[in-house]
Design a protein around this motif. Structure first.
Motif, PDB file in Angstrom:
ATOM      1  N   SER A  44      -8.786  46.428  29.607  1.00  0.00           N
ATOM      2  CA  SER A  44      -9.554  45.802  30.727  1.00  0.00           C
ATOM      3  C   SER A  44      -8.939  44.994  31.751  1.00  0.00           C
ATOM      4  CB  SER A  44     -10.879  44.802  30.372  1.00  0.00           C
ATOM      5  OG  SER A  44     -10.096  43.714  29.656  1.00  0.00           O
ATOM      6  N   ASN A  45      -7.403  44.923  31.556  1.00  0.00           N
ATOM      7  CA  ASN A  45      -6.544  44.310  32.096  1.00  0.00           C
ATOM      8  C   ASN A  45      -5.775  45.459  32.894  1.00  0.00           C
ATOM      9  OD1 ASN A  45      -4.351  42.740  33.143  1.00  0.00           O
ATOM     10  ND2 ASN A  45      -4.910  41.213  31.779  1.00  0.00           N
ATOM     11  N   ALA A  46      -6.058  45.625  34.145  1.00  0.00           N
ATOM     12  CA  ALA A  46      -5.538  46.654  35.255  1.00  0.00           C
ATOM     13  C   ALA A  46      -3.907  46.176  35.405  1.00  0.00           C
ATOM     14  CB  ALA A  46      -6.422  46.823  36.591  1.00  0.00           C
ATOM     15  N   ALA A  47      -3.775  45.062  35.700  1.00  0.00           N
ATOM     16  CA  ALA A  47      -2.235  44.559  35.962  1.00  0.00           C
ATOM     17  C   ALA A  47      -1.298  44.964  34.699  1.00  0.00           C
ATOM     18  CB  ALA A  47      -2.270  42.970  36.396  1.00  0.00           C
ATOM     19  N   VAL A  48      -1.664  44.489  33.710  1.00  0.00           N
ATOM     20  CA  VAL A  48      -0.875  44.846  32.378  1.00  0.00           C
ATOM     21  C   VAL A  48      -0.683  46.232  32.216  1.00  0.00           C
ATOM     22  CG1 VAL A  48      -0.879  44.581  30.077  1.00  0.00           C
ATOM     23  CG2 VAL A  48      -1.552  42.658  31.180  1.00  0.00           C
ATOM     24  N   ASN A  49      -1.748  46.972  32.554  1.00  0.00           N
ATOM     25  CA  ASN A  49      -1.783  48.655  32.337  1.00  0.00           C
ATOM     26  C   ASN A  49      -0.932  49.119  33.299  1.00  0.00           C
ATOM     27  OD1 ASN A  49      -3.603  49.823  30.159  1.00  0.00           O
ATOM     28  ND2 ASN A  49      -4.881  48.174  31.248  1.00  0.00           N
ATOM     29  N   GLU A  50      -0.860  48.641  34.582  1.00  0.00           N
ATOM     30  CA  GLU A  50       0.095  49.078  35.541  1.00  0.00           C
ATOM     31  C   GLU A  50       1.713  48.594  35.300  1.00  0.00           C
ATOM     32  OE1 GLU A  50      -1.181  47.842  39.176  1.00  0.00           O
ATOM     33  OE2 GLU A  50      -3.075  49.002  39.244  1.00  0.00           O
ATOM     34  N   MET A  51       1.717  47.498  34.574  1.00  0.00           N
ATOM     35  CA  MET A  51       3.087  46.880  34.345  1.00  0.00           C
ATOM     36  C   MET A  51       3.771  47.706  33.161  1.00  0.00           C
ATOM     37  SD  MET A  51       4.678  44.931  31.795  1.00  0.00           S
ATOM     38  CE  MET A  51       3.349  43.796  31.348  1.00  0.00           C
ATOM     39  N   VAL A 107       6.721  42.555  29.581  1.00  0.00           N
ATOM     40  CA  VAL A 107       6.219  43.283  28.633  1.00  0.00           C
ATOM     41  C   VAL A 107       5.647  42.570  27.541  1.00  0.00           C
ATOM     42  CG1 VAL A 107       5.925  45.313  27.334  1.00  0.00           C
ATOM     43  CG2 VAL A 107       7.056  45.481  29.542  1.00  0.00           C
ATOM     44  N   VAL A 108       6.501  41.936  26.882  1.00  0.00           N
ATOM     45  CA  VAL A 108       6.128  41.106  25.560  1.00  0.00           C
ATOM     46  C   VAL A 108       5.269  39.750  26.122  1.00  0.00           C
ATOM     47  CG1 VAL A 108       7.163  39.800  23.747  1.00  0.00           C
ATOM     48  CG2 VAL A 108       7.941  42.131  24.472  1.00  0.00           C
ATOM     49  N   TRP A 109       5.709  39.158  26.970  1.00  0.00           N
ATOM     50  CA  TRP A 109       4.925  37.821  27.023  1.00  0.00           C
ATOM     51  C   TRP A 109       3.454  38.224  27.696  1.00  0.00           C
ATOM     52  CZ3 TRP A 109       4.449  33.787  25.041  1.00  0.00           C
ATOM     53  CH2 TRP A 109       3.732  32.778  25.555  1.00  0.00           C
ATOM     54  N   ASP A 110       3.478  39.179  28.646  1.00  0.00           N
ATOM     55  CA  ASP A 110       2.093  39.364  29.184  1.00  0.00           C
ATOM     56  C   ASP A 110       1.080  40.157  28.143  1.00  0.00           C
ATOM     57  OD1 ASP A 110       3.012  38.887  31.589  1.00  0.00           O
ATOM     58  OD2 ASP A 110       2.778  40.751  32.718  1.00  0.00           O
ATOM     59  N   LEU A 111       1.709  40.891  27.249  1.00  0.00           N
ATOM     60  CA  LEU A 111       1.059  41.424  26.138  1.00  0.00           C
ATOM     61  C   LEU A 111       0.523  40.283  25.129  1.00  0.00           C
ATOM     62  CD1 LEU A 111       2.560  44.774  25.384  1.00  0.00           C
ATOM     63  CD2 LEU A 111       0.522  44.270  26.718  1.00  0.00           C
TER      64      LEU A 111
END
Length: 285
Positions: free
Chosen positions: A61-68, A97-101
């Motif tokens: 559901s997190n578009a920003a994380v998927n794009e990143m 990547v690691v911190w956003d996840l």
């Protein structure tokens, strides 16, 4: 410095995507998450939240994380082993990547679990609170209260889970100790560090977390170049030597040949930025 500031120290931003996020690219993102980062995060925070439906749903559901993540995959695909600048860019991007996840768990409800029964291994609130404790640890912050479940004295619960909860609980208690004028906090810090040390159980994540607590407790007492006066053989009963051992362990974990997962390596490297070089989160006493 807050964790997001440590992450952004290199100035690296995700690349613009060459094409829209198709179902195929989203499948690649999901595979990267499932195979590499979710297991690493679960191992570090000792939770099953990231691979269970709650964690997967938070990712989807997190578009920003998927794009990143898609941008990260794109940059890796365009970089060969001889492209030093490209490899460095991808390495710096992996911090984000690691911190956003890891931060996906902040979609979980905030609450402090209480009672004699331990929460389930995929409990979102407990996982969220562990990430927030780690964030406070790295950021040089303190806690007003301990958000983690206190370990119950219940012989019916598997011993290794009790020890897990004890370790995290004592780590959070350590972060409640704030220097106060006219008060010597050394004895209390040593007590909490001793409690954590007894609960390491050979687990890499706890070794890293304990070492960071040691650095936070001891580094303010010594100048940045204290290692230049160390003896050849280190006796860890000496605070200076104990600090040197903790720093070396964290630095070793941050190397490509160090930590056993991408998550451990990147978290250790963020810790190096926070506490060693440049060490902005260490305030000398």
């Amino acid at each position: 410095m807050k964790v997001h500031e440590l992450v952004g120290m290199s100035g690296t931003v995700p690349p613009a995507l060459d094409s829209p996020l198709t179902s195929e690219r989203l499948a690649e993102v999901r595979d990267l998450y499932d195979q590499v980062y979710a297991p690493g995060l679960e191992k570090f925070f000792e939770t099953e939240w990231y691979t269970k439906p709650q964690g997967v749903s938070a990712l989807i559901s997190n578009a920003a994380v998927n794009e990143m993540l898609a941008g990260f995959l794109q940059s890796m695909a365009k970089t060969d082993a001889n492209d030093v600048a490209g490899m460095q860019y991808s390495a710096n991007l992996e911090f984000r990547v690691v911190w956003d996840l890891a931060s996906l768990v902040y979609t979980s409800e905030y609450k402090v679990n209480v009672g004699d029964r331990l929460p389930p291994s995929d409990d979102g609130s407990e996982a969220r609170n562990r990430v927030s404790v780690f964030e406070a640890l790295l950021s040089g912050d303190y806690l007003d209260q301990n958000p983690l479940h206190p370990p119950p004295a219940n012989s019916d619960i598997r011993l290794h889970r009790i020890r897990e909860f004890k370790f995290w609980y004592w780590l959070a208690e350590f972060l409640r100790l704030v220097d106060q004028p006219g008060m010597d906090m050394l004895r209390q810090r040593d007590y909490f560090l001793g409690q954590m040390r007894e609960l390491l159980d050979g687990r890499e994540n706890r070794d890293v977390l304990y070492s960071l607590a040691v650095i936070r407790a001891l580094a303010p007492n010594f100048p940045p170049d204290f290692e230049s006066t160390l003896p050849p053989h280190l006796d860890e009963s000496d605070p200076k030597n104990k600090l040197a051992v903790a720093r070396k362990f964290v630095q070793d974990e941050s190397q490509v040949t160090g930590g056993t997962t991408n998550v451990v390596r990147r978290f250790a490297e963020l810790a190096v930025r926070a506490f060693i070089v440049p060490g902005n989160n260490i305030i000398r006493r």
